[in-house]
Design a protein around this motif. Sequence first.
Motif, PDB file in Angstrom:
ATOM      1  N   UNK A 196       0.837  -1.199   0.000  1.00  8.61           N
ATOM      2  CA  UNK A 196       0.000   0.000   0.000  1.00  8.61           C
ATOM      3  C   UNK A 196       0.873   1.250   0.000  1.00  8.61           C
ATOM      4  N   UNK A 197       1.949   1.236   0.803  1.00  6.66           N
ATOM      5  CA  UNK A 197       2.904   2.340   0.873  1.00  6.66           C
ATOM      6  C   UNK A 197       4.203   1.783   1.450  1.00  6.66           C
ATOM      7  N   UNK A 198       5.321   2.418   1.105  1.00 10.10           N
ATOM      8  CA  UNK A 198       6.608   1.942   1.636  1.00 10.10           C
ATOM      9  C   UNK A 198       7.639   3.061   1.641  1.00 10.10           C
ATOM     10  N   UNK A 199       8.703   2.822   2.372  1.00  9.94           N
ATOM     11  CA  UNK A 199       9.877   3.684   2.370  1.00  9.94           C
ATOM     12  C   UNK A 199      11.096   2.773   2.463  1.00  9.94           C
ATOM     13  N   UNK A 200      12.240   3.297   2.093  1.00  8.14           N
ATOM     14  CA  UNK A 200      13.468   2.513   2.148  1.00  8.14           C
ATOM     15  C   UNK A 200      14.365   3.073   3.250  1.00  8.14           C
ATOM     16  N   UNK A 201      14.770   2.221   4.166  1.00  2.00           N
ATOM     17  CA  UNK A 201      15.694   2.573   5.247  1.00  2.00           C
ATOM     18  C   UNK A 201      17.103   2.455   4.670  1.00  2.00           C
ATOM     19  N   UNK A 202      17.737   3.581   4.395  1.00  2.00           N
ATOM     20  CA  UNK A 202      19.033   3.576   3.706  1.00  2.00           C
ATOM     21  C   UNK A 202      20.222   3.772   4.638  1.00  2.00           C
ATOM     22  N   UNK A 203      19.975   3.898   5.937  1.00  2.00           N
ATOM     23  CA  UNK A 203      21.066   4.021   6.913  1.00  2.00           C
ATOM     24  C   UNK A 203      20.700   3.209   8.146  1.00  2.00           C
ATOM     25  N   UNK A 204      21.700   2.748   8.890  1.00  2.87           N
ATOM     26  CA  UNK A 204      21.400   1.906  10.056  1.00  2.87           C
ATOM     27  C   UNK A 204      20.583   2.660  11.100  1.00  2.87           C
ATOM     28  N   UNK A 205      19.575   2.019  11.675  1.00  2.00           N
ATOM     29  CA  UNK A 205      18.834   2.638  12.777  1.00  2.00           C
ATOM     30  C   UNK A 205      19.757   2.853  13.977  1.00  2.00           C
ATOM     31  N   UNK A 206      19.303   3.645  14.918  1.00  2.00           N
ATOM     32  CA  UNK A 206      20.075   3.940  16.125  1.00  2.00           C
ATOM     33  C   UNK A 206      20.384   2.650  16.886  1.00  2.00           C
ATOM     34  N   UNK A 207      21.602   2.557  17.377  1.00  2.00           N
ATOM     35  CA  UNK A 207      22.023   1.376  18.128  1.00  2.00           C
ATOM     36  C   UNK A 207      22.414   1.808  19.534  1.00  2.00           C
ATOM     37  N   UNK A 208      21.943   1.175  20.602  1.00  2.00           N
ATOM     38  CA  UNK A 208      20.931   0.128  20.612  1.00  2.00           C
ATOM     39  C   UNK A 208      19.557   0.695  20.334  1.00  2.00           C
ATOM     40  N   UNK A 209      18.586  -0.066  19.991  1.00  2.00           N
ATOM     41  CA  UNK A 209      18.482  -1.513  20.061  1.00  2.00           C
ATOM     42  C   UNK A 209      18.987  -2.218  18.808  1.00  2.00           C
ATOM     43  N   UNK A 210      19.160  -1.480  17.686  1.00  2.00           N
ATOM     44  CA  UNK A 210      19.591  -2.130  16.449  1.00  2.00           C
ATOM     45  C   UNK A 210      21.009  -2.649  16.593  1.00  2.00           C
ATOM     46  N   UNK A 211      21.237  -3.855  16.106  1.00  2.00           N
ATOM     47  CA  UNK A 211      22.566  -4.455  16.101  1.00  2.00           C
ATOM     48  C   UNK A 211      22.971  -4.655  14.644  1.00  2.00           C
ATOM     49  N   UNK A 258      24.527  -6.206  11.570  1.00  2.00           N
ATOM     50  CA  UNK A 258      24.971  -7.570  11.273  1.00  2.00           C
ATOM     51  C   UNK A 258      26.471  -7.603  10.954  1.00  2.00           C
ATOM     52  N   UNK A 259      27.085  -8.761  11.106  1.00  2.00           N
ATOM     53  CA  UNK A 259      28.517  -8.931  10.848  1.00  2.00           C
ATOM     54  C   UNK A 259      28.879  -8.531   9.420  1.00  2.00           C
ATOM     55  N   UNK A 260      27.978  -8.798   8.462  1.00  2.00           N
ATOM     56  CA  UNK A 260      28.259  -8.462   7.060  1.00  2.00           C
ATOM     57  C   UNK A 260      28.011  -6.985   6.755  1.00  2.00           C
ATOM     58  N   UNK A 261      27.589  -6.198   7.738  1.00  2.00           N
ATOM     59  CA  UNK A 261      27.339  -4.776   7.559  1.00  2.00           C
ATOM     60  C   UNK A 261      25.883  -4.484   7.256  1.00  2.00           C
ATOM     61  N   UNK A 262      25.543  -3.219   7.283  1.00  2.00           N
ATOM     62  CA  UNK A 262      24.171  -2.778   7.042  1.00  2.00           C
ATOM     63  C   UNK A 262      23.826  -2.864   5.561  1.00  2.00           C
ATOM     64  N   UNK A 263      22.603  -3.308   5.274  1.00  2.00           N
ATOM     65  CA  UNK A 263      22.061  -3.339   3.917  1.00  2.00           C
ATOM     66  C   UNK A 263      20.721  -2.605   3.942  1.00  2.00           C
ATOM     67  N   UNK A 264      20.504  -1.646   3.029  1.00  2.00           N
ATOM     68  CA  UNK A 264      19.197  -0.969   3.002  1.00  2.00           C
ATOM     69  C   UNK A 264      18.050  -1.978   2.876  1.00  2.00           C
TER      70      UNK A 264
END
Length: 122
Positions: free
Chosen positions: A48-63, A65-71
């Motif tokens: 119905x609607x969307x947006x793309x997260x192009x940068x890592x969210x605030x950490x914590x709580x976001x962790x 990943x070992x391979x790095x952030x992917x949008x």
Amino acid sequence: MGEQVKPVLEGSRCRECGTVGYPASAICARCARPAADPLPLSGDGVVWAYTVQRFPPKSPPYVVPAEGFTPYAVGYVELPEGIKIEAILDCDDFAALDRAPVRLVAVTPVPRFTTTQQSEDR
């Protein structure tokens, strides 16, 4: 190998006003009556609607990943029951998400849908 169990979103429908809610609740979100019954929701819907997260969210709580952030895409999926569910949207091409048909692939930790074409390719 056992058959894979399809994920199901557990919603509810009010016996009084017919409102569908997610997540499931015994109380109707619209009329506030204690008349909501469990309702398994459809696993197929349309973005119905969307947006793309192009940068890592605030950490914590976001962790990160070992391979790095992917949008990734986040949006609302409209189900046949008339409800819109916020979810992570898996796809190969973000531009193809506009009104794309999607299929539920996970319910925890949050709902996750994938484009129908991508799920058929797997």
